[in-house]
Design a protein around this motif. Structure first.
Motif, PDB file in Angstrom:
ATOM      1  N   MET A  37       0.930  -1.333  -0.544  1.00 32.87           N
ATOM      2  CA  MET A  37      -0.313   0.369   0.115  1.00 32.87           C
ATOM      3  C   MET A  37       0.540   1.536   0.370  1.00 32.87           C
ATOM      4  O   MET A  37       0.285   2.664  -0.592  1.00 32.87           O
ATOM      5  CB  MET A  37      -0.770  -0.068   1.027  1.00 32.87           C
ATOM      6  CG  MET A  37      -1.830   0.599   0.899  1.00 32.87           C
ATOM      7  SD  MET A  37      -2.812   0.797  -0.338  1.00 32.87           S
ATOM      8  CE  MET A  37      -4.602   0.064   0.030  1.00 32.87           C
ATOM      9  N   THR A  38       2.552   1.090   0.919  1.00 31.99           N
ATOM     10  CA  THR A  38       2.795   2.213   0.649  1.00 31.99           C
ATOM     11  C   THR A  38       3.415   2.633  -1.432  1.00 31.99           C
ATOM     12  O   THR A  38       3.063   4.040  -1.092  1.00 31.99           O
ATOM     13  CB  THR A  38       4.160   1.812   1.044  1.00 31.99           C
ATOM     14  OG1 THR A  38       3.954   1.888   2.441  1.00 31.99           O
ATOM     15  CG2 THR A  38       5.040   3.294   1.322  1.00 31.99           C
ATOM     16  N   ARG A  64       0.285   4.698  -2.052  1.00 35.86           N
ATOM     17  CA  ARG A  64      -0.138   5.887  -1.433  1.00 35.86           C
ATOM     18  C   ARG A  64       1.308   6.609  -1.776  1.00 35.86           C
ATOM     19  O   ARG A  64       0.520   8.312  -2.778  1.00 35.86           O
ATOM     20  CB  ARG A  64      -0.093   5.732  -0.762  1.00 35.86           C
ATOM     21  CG  ARG A  64       0.362   6.786   0.657  1.00 35.86           C
ATOM     22  CD  ARG A  64       0.211   6.766   2.014  1.00 35.86           C
ATOM     23  NE  ARG A  64       0.376   8.600   2.575  1.00 35.86           N
ATOM     24  CZ  ARG A  64       0.731   8.693   3.125  1.00 35.86           C
ATOM     25  NH1 ARG A  64       2.341   8.395   3.361  1.00 35.86           N
ATOM     26  NH2 ARG A  64       0.707  10.297   3.631  1.00 35.86           N
ATOM     27  N   SER A  65       2.205   6.278  -2.297  1.00 33.62           N
ATOM     28  CA  SER A  65       3.066   7.678  -2.415  1.00 33.62           C
ATOM     29  C   SER A  65       3.282   7.491  -3.982  1.00 33.62           C
ATOM     30  O   SER A  65       3.077   8.543  -4.792  1.00 33.62           O
ATOM     31  CB  SER A  65       4.724   7.048  -2.806  1.00 33.62           C
ATOM     32  OG  SER A  65       5.971   7.293  -2.933  1.00 33.62           O
TER      33      SER A  65
END
Length: 110
Positions: free
Chosen positions: A1-2, A5-6
């Motif tokens: 998910m990071t 999101r990024s």
């Protein structure tokens, strides 16, 4: 998910910066007035804020990677907003920039 999101933050930052610069351009070059310029300044400030929300803590890395997003995003903005037609070299260059973004931000480190 990071990573998702990024990437989303990069898109939001691009919209704020490119949109802000476009608004300033319209206000000054196309003589649409100070309201356009002011709105552009606000959008450019929001770009700076959004950039700080990236999960990576290294300013230089974020800004370097964002440079590639800016290049590709600017061409896309031109296509959608100004009816610009990129040639194959524009597209190849933008693809190289996006590859650079992916390498800078998401290559395995350690």
């Amino acid at each position: 998910m990071t990573i998702a999101r990024s990437l989303l933050l990069f898109v939001v930052a691009a919209l704020a910066e490119i949109g802000g610069a476009w608004l300033v351009w319209q206000g000054v070059r196309e003589q649409r007035g100070l309201w356009w310029v002011g709105a552009g300044f606000v959008a450019l400030g929001l770009y700076g804020l959004v950039a700080t929300l990236q999960p990576d803590a290294h300013f230089g890395r974020i800004l370097a990677a964002y440079g590639g997003v800016f290049v590709a995003g600017s061409l896309a903005w031109g296509v959608v907003v100004d009816r610009f037609r990129p040639d194959r070299w524009d597209i190849i260059g933008a693809a190289i920039c996006i590859l650079g973004v992916l390498l800078i931000m998401y290559a395995p480190r350690g």
